[in-house]
Design a protein around this motif. Structure first.
Motif, PDB file in Angstrom:
ATOM      1  N   TYR A  69      20.663  92.054  -9.495  1.00  0.00           N
ATOM      2  CA  TYR A  69      20.365  93.482  -9.602  1.00  0.00           C
ATOM      3  C   TYR A  69      21.113  94.278  -8.537  1.00  0.00           C
ATOM      4  O   TYR A  69      21.589  95.385  -8.788  1.00  0.00           O
ATOM      5  CB  TYR A  69      18.856  93.716  -9.507  1.00  0.00           C
ATOM      6  CG  TYR A  69      18.107  93.132 -10.687  1.00  0.00           C
ATOM      7  CD1 TYR A  69      17.928  93.870 -11.847  1.00  0.00           C
ATOM      8  CD2 TYR A  69      17.615  91.826 -10.646  1.00  0.00           C
ATOM      9  CE1 TYR A  69      17.271  93.343 -12.941  1.00  0.00           C
ATOM     10  CE2 TYR A  69      16.951  91.282 -11.736  1.00  0.00           C
ATOM     11  CZ  TYR A  69      16.784  92.044 -12.877  1.00  0.00           C
ATOM     12  OH  TYR A  69      16.147  91.506 -13.962  1.00  0.00           O
TER      13      TYR A  69
ATOM     14  N   THR B  53      13.103  86.665 -16.086  1.00  0.00           N
ATOM     15  CA  THR B  53      14.539  86.601 -15.767  1.00  0.00           C
ATOM     16  C   THR B  53      15.136  85.224 -16.059  1.00  0.00           C
ATOM     17  O   THR B  53      16.276  84.951 -15.682  1.00  0.00           O
ATOM     18  CB  THR B  53      14.842  87.004 -14.299  1.00  0.00           C
ATOM     19  OG1 THR B  53      14.305  86.032 -13.390  1.00  0.00           O
ATOM     20  CG2 THR B  53      14.282  88.375 -13.961  1.00  0.00           C
TER      21      THR B  53
ATOM     22  N   THR C 219      13.641  95.589 -15.574  1.00  0.00           N
ATOM     23  CA  THR C 219      14.977  95.387 -16.146  1.00  0.00           C
ATOM     24  C   THR C 219      15.329  96.476 -17.139  1.00  0.00           C
ATOM     25  O   THR C 219      16.475  96.941 -17.195  1.00  0.00           O
ATOM     26  CB  THR C 219      15.065  94.000 -16.812  1.00  0.00           C
ATOM     27  OG1 THR C 219      14.691  92.988 -15.867  1.00  0.00           O
ATOM     28  CG2 THR C 219      16.482  93.718 -17.282  1.00  0.00           C
TER      29      THR C 219
END
Length: 442
Positions: free
Chosen positions: A76, A231, A393
């Motif tokens: 990220y 994830t 996300t």
């Protein structure tokens, strides 16, 4: 990147990702919920939600993984230049760590059953499969701890071998055999006397059984059955080559997930109807209903043993992805550290899993929050950490990543799917995830 893992083939990537998604939830949670919350109506809602919610989110996670091509506690920051957003990756890491701990409890039960059935085969014991007492097994603390220890050990060995030699080869072997075995069981289950009433029970829409709770369960099942929010799919996609297409892989995984969910229902509910069982959630479907089906077959004990092996494969393909995420985050793209990290992570997971397995025996008296220790671990992951991870996300992809870069990784857009997908990610799915998150508490 030094010594970073990578899938050798698209098939290996798709089967491994499908294995991560399918797991035990699709094979015993979906049939139960479909049976209780409207049969064919629940199935229709699940299909719609999977296509409108699950598939776009899966494509989103694959896109992030392929764009970032690094471990999720760094990805990220790499994509947005905002270091604090790595908290989304750490949230996923914590989620799968806890998830693997209580997931291994169920994997341990499968190992124990395998051993018990093997003893029957070796000794040519004609005793009924139903005489293997499931409730007695899970109440034995030392036996269940041993079983989950073996399950974690098997997972660790495969992950230690790496992506190509471990994850990819195992998935290419396990997943096709699982499909074949499920089809065989469905055929036999449908041939039982009274099976058609079970088929109608799970496939015929029963509008009177639809409720707000059932709709939320169908929405949640479409979300959680694809391993979204941890994830994990981002990690798998980060190992993909530039040539692997995101949309094709995601659609293939969704189709396989739906296929297995429906097959599981057709394997279990005709048997429930034929033998007069009531719909039960979770372990009862595998350890109490299916033995009755196999007892009606020639060489039924042997076939049940094979089925348990393949059910173990389904559990392992999911647990592999859970451990792999932790290994990926702590090796930091340096594959030379894989074995050491896998061993340490497995030991820590084993220690955390002990209170979860003792929830059914010596610690069964402890109740708080969502229920037992096992129940609370499940609630924390499924109801809090996964939705938060998915929400984070969607907000990153919808508001912080450049549209033209996303479109480039989205790939060929001959059918103009990018714009609807992007609008869903940016405006619709964050609201849906928030609704799921809040509704779980009521």
């Amino acid at each position: 990147m030094k010594n970073q893992s990578q899938w050798k083939t698209s098939t290996g990537f798709i089967l491994a990702s499908a294995g991560s998604a399918i797991g035990l939830g699709a094979m015993w949670k979906f049939p139960y919920m479909a049976g209780v919350y409207g049969g064919g109506a629940f199935l229709l809602m699940f299909l719609i939600f999977t296509l409108l919610v699950g598939l776009p989110l899966l494509i989103m996670e694959f896109t992030v993984g392929k764009m970032g091509r690094t471990y999720t506690t760094k990805i990220y920051e790499k994509l947005t230049a905002r270091k604090w957003l790595n908290i989304i990756g750490w949230n996923g890491n914590l989620a799968v760590f806890i998830l693997f701990a209580f997931y291994s409890v169920i994997g341990g039960w499968i190992i124990i059953y395998l051993f018990r059935v093997l003893i029957q085969l070796i000794s040519f014991n004609s005793a009924s499969l139903n005489k293997i007492n499931f409730d007695h097994i899970i109440a034995n603390p030392w036996l269940t701890i041993l079983g989950q220890g073996v399950f974690i050990l098997l997972t660790m060995i495969i992950v230690m071998l790496g992506v190509e030699q471990g994850l990819e080869k195992a998935s290419k072997f396990m997943m096709p055999l699982l499909f074949i075995c499920l089809i065989v069981i469905v055929i036999k289950s449908l041939s039982l006397h009274g099976a058609m009433s079970g088929v109608r029970y799970i496939l015929q829409p029963r509008l009177e059984d639809i409720s707000i709770k059932g709709i939320l369960f169908a929405l949640g099942q479409s979300f959680f059955t694809l391993s979204l929010g941890t994830t994990g799919m981002i990690t798998y996609a980060s190992y993909a080559s530039k040539e692997m297409t995101i949309k094709t892989s995601a659609i293939s995984i969704v189709i396989m997930n739906i296929f297995v969910s429906v097959l599981a229902g057709l394997a279990i509910f005709p048997a429930i109807s034929a033998f007069g069982y009531k719909p039960t959630e979770g372990p009862g479907l595998l350890f109490k209903v299916l033995p009755s089906v196999f007892e009606q077959m020639s060489f039924g004990t042997f076939i049940y043993f094979i089925f348990l092996i393949l059910f173990l494969f389904a559990a392992l393909t999911s647990s592999i992805s859970l451990l792999e995420l932790n290994v990926s985050n702590f090796t930091k793209n340096d594959n030379t550290k894989r074995k050491k990290v896998a061993i340490v992570a497995s030991i820590l997971v084993f220690l955390l899993s002990i209170p979860a397995t003792l929830s059914f025996s010596s610690l069964s008296f402890i109740h708080f929050g969502a229920g037992t220790i096992f129940d609370n671990m499940d609630f924390l992951v499924s109801n809090i950490l996964m939705p938060l991870g998915a929400l984070g996300t969607t907000l990153v992809v919808g508001y912080l990543l450049k549209v033209d870069v996303l479109k480039q990784f989205f790939g060929n857009d001959r059918f103009k799917f990018f714009l609807p997908w992007y609008l869903l990610i940016k405006f619709v799915l964050p609201i849906i995830i928030i609704i799921i998150f809040i509704a779980q508490f009521f």
